[in-house]
Every structure is written in C-alpha cells, then in structure tokens.
Design an enzyme around this catalytic site. Structure first.
Site, mmCIF file in Angstrom:
data_model
loop_
_atom_site.group_PDB
_atom_site.id
_atom_site.type_symbol
_atom_site.label_atom_id
_atom_site.label_comp_id
_atom_site.label_asym_id
_atom_site.label_seq_id
_atom_site.Cartn_x
_atom_site.Cartn_y
_atom_site.Cartn_z
ATOM 1 N N SER A 125 88.145 5.692 52.165
ATOM 2 C CA SER A 125 89.100 6.227 51.185
ATOM 3 C C SER A 125 90.517 5.695 51.330
ATOM 4 C CB SER A 125 89.125 7.753 51.259
ATOM 5 O OG SER A 125 87.946 8.276 50.687
ATOM 6 N N LYS A 128 92.164 4.295 48.290
ATOM 7 C CA LYS A 128 92.868 5.082 47.257
ATOM 8 C C LYS A 128 94.375 4.855 47.215
ATOM 9 C CE LYS A 128 89.471 8.852 46.954
ATOM 10 N NZ LYS A 128 88.577 8.784 48.125
ATOM 11 N N SER A 182 91.735 13.721 49.314
ATOM 12 C CA SER A 182 90.980 12.472 49.186
ATOM 13 C C SER A 182 89.905 12.608 48.105
ATOM 14 C CB SER A 182 90.327 12.080 50.526
ATOM 15 O OG SER A 182 89.925 10.729 50.508
#
Length: 345
Positions: A125, A128, A182
């Site tokens: 993640s 992101k 997240s």
C-alpha cells in the site's frame, strides 16, 4: 796654445770679479744701503714656512672598564598544549531485518543511508502515495466522487475506509481514508472518479517517470500484489520526499491520528483512526504510509521530526509483524547521524 792661454785669462778675470763682489757683500759700509745682486738673491736658500695649522696633542683616552655582559637567561616557554582532536568514529548502521532500507535527511533531501535500496520489490500500500498525488493533481480536494460498484470486487481481507457503492464523498475525505485506514475502496474510488481507471494508473506511472524513478511500475492504484507492480526503497524515498515538499495538504492528512467525518446528505459517518502504530508509540512521527501483502511483507514509509530536524525512512520486506519494531532503529540511526539527542522516552 794661444787659444788655451786666452781661455785661462777669461776664467781668471771672472774669478776675480766674483771675488770682489763677495768681498763687498761680506763687508758692507756703514750708512749705505746694501744692494743684493740679483744672482745672489736667487742663490741664497730661503727657509720653507710650514703653513699647516698647529696640531694639538690630544692625550689618549683613559681606557674604561667594559662591564662584563649580563648573561641572558632564555626562558623557554612550554610548548602550547594542543587541544586533542577528536576524530569522530563512524556510527555503524543498525542491523535491520528487512529486504530494503532507505534513509533521507528531509532538511537537505540527501540520503543518509541505503541498504539494498534499489532492487525491485512489491510495495504493497505504499503505492497509495502515488494514488494520492495523482488524485490531487487531477481533481484538487473538493471534487465530489461517486463510489463505484467495483469496490465489491476487492479481496475480503482488504483494508478499507468503509465506503458503500453509490455514496458521494469529496476527494479530501477519501484521502483521509487512503492515509489513515489505507483504504483500498477509497483508492479505487479516486482512480475512476474523473477518468478511466487505466488512464489513472498510466498517470501514476508517468508521475514516477517524471521523478526519474527507474525501478517503479504500477498495475493498480491500491498496491495489491500483481505482475508488473513493483518499486524500490530508493524510488519510494524519492517520491515521498517530493510529496513532503510539494503536497502540504497530503502531509497534513497523513499526520492526522484520528478523525470523524460527519454524516452528510450523500454519505454516512466515517470514524477513522490511523493504523500506523508509530504515530502513537514513537515520539515525533507524523506520517506517512503503511503497507503489507503476502508478497511484500511489512512495508513502511515513516516521517519523523526531532530537535529541529526531519528524517524520512523506507523499510520494505520486513517479516510479518516486525516492521514496527525495525523502523524505530532506522529513525534513531538517522537522528544520531544528525547529532540529535536520543528520542524522549
């Protein structure tokens, strides 16, 4: 013979004349001035007159006793004591149980330490941060986004913000979901808000290329494991440093420990608590992003400040459950290199 007698007669006459003259000169008569013949005046020696000035005889000077020279005592000053030059010993880096590590001085933008930081690795993640930057570039913070039905296709173990298909949420609130929780659902909503999802992903890759990142390529906006989806600790450190300096709104969102987004006419209430444990356990941490997948293992991008200095660290591939224990070692090392006091307890 006649000529001889003639010469003798002339000599005798001359001698007689000279004798008479001498006799007259020797016995001058009284009362009559004496006339000196010119020839006699020439032949009489005249005593020479010494015309040099009289010399004064100066007595020689009385010899004076010259005093013996006073012996000079040379005082040798002790050599100046040179201050000991302390040569700082290199500070050994910590032993970190992770695949890749990168450490940056955010004040200068320079790397402090790298360990195997340029190898391609699944970023989970941490992807992101690109999703957030591209969304901010395309839409700003206040654009309203309709949550797509495709969020239902996310893996059941995905981290999510808690969106429902059809809700309308602004970009800022979705970014809270991206950074604090997240949320894969928030990332997918942003990726399909104003353009095709594939175009959004292409924009993420274009962003990486503009930053000069050579070991980064994305296949989705969430960071789920996929073929052709990779990055490196070095690339992510460069990107996160860029985010820090160019996206202050994102930095502020990521630094939020918790937030409640109230109910509106288009969506329900969202209570979001930051899942980054270091936000609550390591003094000075104010971001940035967490990540984990089975392929990537534990991943963190962490920003921290102490003593007027800021550092950013990236850890990739930490064994399950250890990333939060490994990252403090990296941060402590960074601050030690900068000469900052140990972290407060």
């Amino acid at each position: 013979m006649g000529r001889l007698f003639l010469r003798l007669a002339i000599v005798l006459i001359a001698t007689g004349t000279l004798g008479s003259a001498l006799a007259s000169a020797a016995a001058p008569q009284a009362g009559h001035p004496t006339t000196v013949p010119a020839l006699a005046a020439v032949m009489v020696p005249v005593q020479a007159v010494d015309r040099r000035p009289e010399r004064f005889l100066v007595p020689p000077p009385t010899p004076s006793v010259t005093p013996a020279p006073t012996p000079t005592i040379r005082v040798v000053a002790p050599a100046a004591t040179r201050a000991a030059v302390v040569v700082p010993r290199p500070i050994p880096p910590p032993v970190i149980d992770a695949q890749e590590v990168a450490l940056v001085n955010l004040d200068s933008g320079r790397f402090l330490w790298q360990s195997n930081a340029r190898a391609a690795w699944a970023p989970a993640s941490l992807t992101k941060i690109f999703t957030a930057m591209v969304a901010a570039d395309l839409m700003g913070m206040n654009t309203m986004v309709t949550v797509p039905a495709t969020i239902a296709q996310l893996p059941p173990d995905s981290t999510v913000m808690g969106l429902t298909a059809g809700e309308r949420v602004n970009v800022r609130d979705l970014l809270y979901g991206v950074f604090l929780r997240s949320g894969n659902d928030a990332a997918e909503a942003l990726a399909s808000a104003v353009t095709a999802r594939s175009t959004f992903i292409a924009d993420m890759n274009a962003k990486a290329a503009r930053l000069g990142l050579r070991a980064t390529h994305f296949a989705n906006p969430t960071g789920l494991d996929a073929a052709g989806h990779y990055s490196s600790a070095y690339d992510l450190a460069v990107a996160a440093t860029y985010l820090e300096s160019h996206y202050p709104a994102l930095v502020g969102i990521a630094a939020t420990p918790a937030i409640t987004i109230p109910t509106t006419a288009t969506h329900k209430t969202f209570t979001l608590v930051n899942i980054d444990k270091l936000m609550h356990t390591y003094p000075g941490v104010y971001g940035l992003k967490t990540g984990w997948t089975e392929a990537a293992l534990g991943c963190l991008i962490t920003t921290s400040s102490r003593g007027g200095h800021r550092v950013l660290a990236v850890v990739l591939g930490a064994p399950n459950g250890t990333a939060y224990a490994e990252m403090p070692k990296v941060l402590d090392y960074g601050f030690e290199l900068l000469g900052v006091l140990p972290r407060p307890s």
